[in-house]
Design a protein around this motif. Structure first.
Motif, PDB file in Angstrom:
ATOM      1  N   GLY A  37     -16.222   9.582   8.315  1.00 42.64           N
ATOM      2  CA  GLY A  37     -16.128   9.822   6.882  1.00 42.64           C
ATOM      3  C   GLY A  37     -15.303  11.039   6.520  1.00 42.64           C
ATOM      4  N   LEU A  38     -14.270  11.337   7.324  1.00 40.29           N
ATOM      5  CA  LEU A  38     -13.435  12.508   7.055  1.00 40.29           C
ATOM      6  C   LEU A  38     -12.716  12.347   5.712  1.00 40.29           C
ATOM      7  N   LEU A  39     -12.812  13.381   4.884  1.00 39.53           N
ATOM      8  CA  LEU A  39     -12.212  13.350   3.553  1.00 39.53           C
ATOM      9  C   LEU A  39     -10.939  14.180   3.461  1.00 39.53           C
ATOM     10  N   GLY A  40     -10.886  15.282   4.208  1.00 38.77           N
ATOM     11  CA  GLY A  40      -9.706  16.126   4.144  1.00 38.77           C
ATOM     12  C   GLY A  40      -9.826  17.334   5.057  1.00 38.77           C
ATOM     13  N   ILE A  41      -8.711  18.063   5.197  1.00 37.54           N
ATOM     14  CA  ILE A  41      -8.687  19.250   6.044  1.00 37.54           C
ATOM     15  C   ILE A  41      -7.890  20.350   5.363  1.00 37.54           C
ATOM     16  N   GLY A  42      -8.124  21.576   5.815  1.00 40.02           N
ATOM     17  CA  GLY A  42      -7.362  22.714   5.321  1.00 40.02           C
ATOM     18  C   GLY A  42      -7.256  23.773   6.398  1.00 40.02           C
ATOM     19  N   PHE A  43      -6.381  24.737   6.200  1.00 36.92           N
ATOM     20  CA  PHE A  43      -6.155  25.790   7.190  1.00 36.92           C
ATOM     21  C   PHE A  43      -6.575  27.152   6.673  1.00 36.92           C
ATOM     22  N   ALA A  44      -7.010  27.987   7.601  1.00 36.48           N
ATOM     23  CA  ALA A  44      -7.292  29.394   7.328  1.00 36.48           C
ATOM     24  C   ALA A  44      -6.966  30.165   8.602  1.00 36.48           C
ATOM     25  N   VAL A  45      -7.102  31.481   8.552  1.00 38.47           N
ATOM     26  CA  VAL A  45      -6.830  32.334   9.710  1.00 38.47           C
ATOM     27  C   VAL A  45      -8.081  33.114  10.067  1.00 38.47           C
ATOM     28  N   HIS A  46      -8.428  33.132  11.352  1.00 44.22           N
ATOM     29  CA  HIS A  46      -9.594  33.886  11.803  1.00 44.22           C
ATOM     30  C   HIS A  46      -9.318  35.374  11.586  1.00 44.22           C
ATOM     31  N   PRO A  47     -10.209  36.077  10.895  1.00 45.23           N
ATOM     32  CA  PRO A  47      -9.939  37.479  10.570  1.00 45.23           C
ATOM     33  C   PRO A  47      -9.941  38.407  11.781  1.00 45.23           C
ATOM     34  N   VAL A  48     -10.489  37.987  12.909  1.00 44.85           N
ATOM     35  CA  VAL A  48     -10.548  38.837  14.099  1.00 44.85           C
ATOM     36  C   VAL A  48      -9.498  38.439  15.130  1.00 44.85           C
ATOM     37  N   THR A  49      -9.462  37.159  15.512  1.00 45.37           N
ATOM     38  CA  THR A  49      -8.557  36.705  16.565  1.00 45.37           C
ATOM     39  C   THR A  49      -7.151  36.412  16.052  1.00 45.37           C
ATOM     40  N   GLY A  50      -7.020  36.124  14.755  1.00 50.21           N
ATOM     41  CA  GLY A  50      -5.732  35.732  14.202  1.00 50.21           C
ATOM     42  C   GLY A  50      -5.384  34.277  14.466  1.00 50.21           C
ATOM     43  N   HIS A  51      -6.292  33.523  15.126  1.00 47.33           N
ATOM     44  CA  HIS A  51      -6.042  32.114  15.407  1.00 47.33           C
ATOM     45  C   HIS A  51      -6.048  31.290  14.115  1.00 47.33           C
ATOM     46  N   ASP A  52      -5.273  30.222  14.118  1.00 52.75           N
ATOM     47  CA  ASP A  52      -5.399  29.232  13.047  1.00 52.75           C
ATOM     48  C   ASP A  52      -6.781  28.593  13.119  1.00 52.75           C
ATOM     49  N   LEU A  53      -7.393  28.412  11.967  1.00 49.83           N
ATOM     50  CA  LEU A  53      -8.649  27.680  11.861  1.00 49.83           C
ATOM     51  C   LEU A  53      -8.402  26.426  11.033  1.00 49.83           C
ATOM     52  N   VAL A  54      -9.066  25.337  11.410  1.00 50.45           N
ATOM     53  CA  VAL A  54      -8.981  24.089  10.653  1.00 50.45           C
ATOM     54  C   VAL A  54     -10.340  23.798  10.058  1.00 50.45           C
ATOM     55  N   MET A  55     -10.405  23.717   8.739  1.00 51.06           N
ATOM     56  CA  MET A  55     -11.641  23.359   8.061  1.00 51.06           C
ATOM     57  C   MET A  55     -11.626  21.862   7.778  1.00 51.06           C
ATOM     58  N   VAL A  56     -12.701  21.192   8.162  1.00 50.05           N
ATOM     59  CA  VAL A  56     -12.813  19.745   7.994  1.00 50.05           C
ATOM     60  C   VAL A  56     -13.911  19.442   6.983  1.00 50.05           C
ATOM     61  N   VAL A  57     -13.584  18.629   6.005  1.00 48.88           N
ATOM     62  CA  VAL A  57     -14.546  18.191   4.988  1.00 48.88           C
ATOM     63  C   VAL A  57     -14.805  16.708   5.212  1.00 48.88           C
ATOM     64  N   SER A  58     -16.067  16.353   5.399  1.00 49.08           N
ATOM     65  CA  SER A  58     -16.412  14.952   5.655  1.00 49.08           C
ATOM     66  C   SER A  58     -17.711  14.597   4.963  1.00 49.08           C
ATOM     67  N   PRO A  97     -16.598  32.622   9.902  1.00 53.74           N
ATOM     68  CA  PRO A  97     -15.776  33.830   9.775  1.00 53.74           C
ATOM     69  C   PRO A  97     -14.944  33.881   8.498  1.00 53.74           C
ATOM     70  N   ILE A  98     -14.828  32.760   7.801  1.00 49.29           N
ATOM     71  CA  ILE A  98     -14.071  32.745   6.542  1.00 49.29           C
ATOM     72  C   ILE A  98     -14.994  32.470   5.356  1.00 49.29           C
ATOM     73  N   ALA A  99     -16.280  32.805   5.505  1.00 43.05           N
ATOM     74  CA  ALA A  99     -17.256  32.594   4.433  1.00 43.05           C
ATOM     75  C   ALA A  99     -16.827  33.332   3.170  1.00 43.05           C
ATOM     76  N   GLY A 100     -16.963  32.645   2.043  1.00 43.87           N
ATOM     77  CA  GLY A 100     -16.626  33.249   0.765  1.00 43.87           C
ATOM     78  C   GLY A 100     -15.180  33.109   0.366  1.00 43.87           C
ATOM     79  N   ARG A 101     -14.333  32.644   1.275  1.00 42.80           N
ATOM     80  CA  ARG A 101     -12.922  32.472   0.955  1.00 42.80           C
ATOM     81  C   ARG A 101     -12.640  31.010   0.627  1.00 42.80           C
ATOM     82  N   PRO A 102     -11.977  30.707  -0.479  1.00 41.42           N
ATOM     83  CA  PRO A 102     -11.643  29.314  -0.784  1.00 41.42           C
ATOM     84  C   PRO A 102     -10.564  28.798   0.163  1.00 41.42           C
ATOM     85  N   VAL A 103     -10.730  27.567   0.609  1.00 36.93           N
ATOM     86  CA  VAL A 103      -9.761  26.937   1.500  1.00 36.93           C
ATOM     87  C   VAL A 103      -9.221  25.688   0.808  1.00 36.93           C
ATOM     88  N   ARG A 104      -7.912  25.610   0.663  1.00 39.20           N
ATOM     89  CA  ARG A 104      -7.303  24.418   0.057  1.00 39.20           C
ATOM     90  C   ARG A 104      -7.441  23.234   1.018  1.00 39.20           C
TER      91      ARG A 104
END
Length: 202
Positions: A37-58, A97-104
């Motif tokens: 039931g995946l609906l969409g995804i978005g990107f953010a950056v980990h505030p400590v490691t600097g890695h790309d993060l993928v947020m999944v909405v399902s 790690p990205i709590a409180g930040r809006p993710v498109r």
């Protein structure tokens, strides 16, 4: 009526088999991660490691994955905001790690991901046998000249579920393809950083 050029282009896509993405791209997982039931995804950056993060909405909630290691960073099975269409900007609140930040979020409700990277990679979605979509990664600016495997690669064929989103992270270091049933990720080193032996990582 389609032109002769369009007929040749369609035939080129239809005969191109799915192939691995070229170096320096590497799959994050051995196989796509199932997300019912995946609906969409978005990107953010980990505030400590600097890695790309993928947020999944399902339909089963929200999750955040590290796009370099593939690990699940955070999960919420009962989020307050379940779908991005509740916000005018198509966003969902981040978690972990990205709590409180809006993710498109790009996917069923609209929006989109980057289709190019600063150093010249391009991603296109073509549908020569609609409704099945094919994801094409290219290093020739999207011209797709010559046979597959030269300057362009057919890296994903959505023949069993509906394509939700496909594109790069803002950094250009992660490539994601999301369908209604799964998520596929590729990653690459930052070409601007030097490898341990002193050579360019890209």
């Amino acid at each position: 009526m389609i032109t002769e050029y369009q007929q040749r282009l369609r035939a080129r896509y239809l005969t191109a088999t799915v192939m691995p993405a070229p170096a320096p791209w590497q799959p994050v997982w051995n196989r796509p991660t199932s997300v019912g039931g995946l609906l969409g995804i978005g990107f953010a950056v980990h505030p400590v490691t600097g890695h790309d993060l993928v947020m999944v909405v399902s339909g089963a909630g929200h999750g955040v994955f590290d796009a370099v290691t593939g690990e699940t960073v955070a999960r919420d099975r009962d989020p307050d905001t379940s779908t991005p269409d509740a916000a005018p900007e198509l966003t969902c609140p981040g978690l972990g790690p990205i709590a409180g930040r809006p993710v498109r979020i790009a996917g069923l409700f609209g929006g989109g991901l980057h289709r190019t990277t600063p150093d010249g990679w391009t991603l296109d979605v073509v549908s020569p046998d609609w409704p099945h979509d094919r994801v094409i990664l290219s290093a020739d600016g999207g011209a797709h000249r010559g046979p597959a495997g030269g300057t362009w690669w057919h890296v994903f064929h959505s023949d069993h579920s509906e394509l939700r989103a496909a594109g790069f992270s803002p950094s250009g270091l992660t490539l994601a393809v999301a369908t209604s049933s799964d998520l596929t990720l590729w990653t690459r080193p930052d070409p601007h950083l030097d490898a341990p032996d002193g050579t360019s990582a890209g």
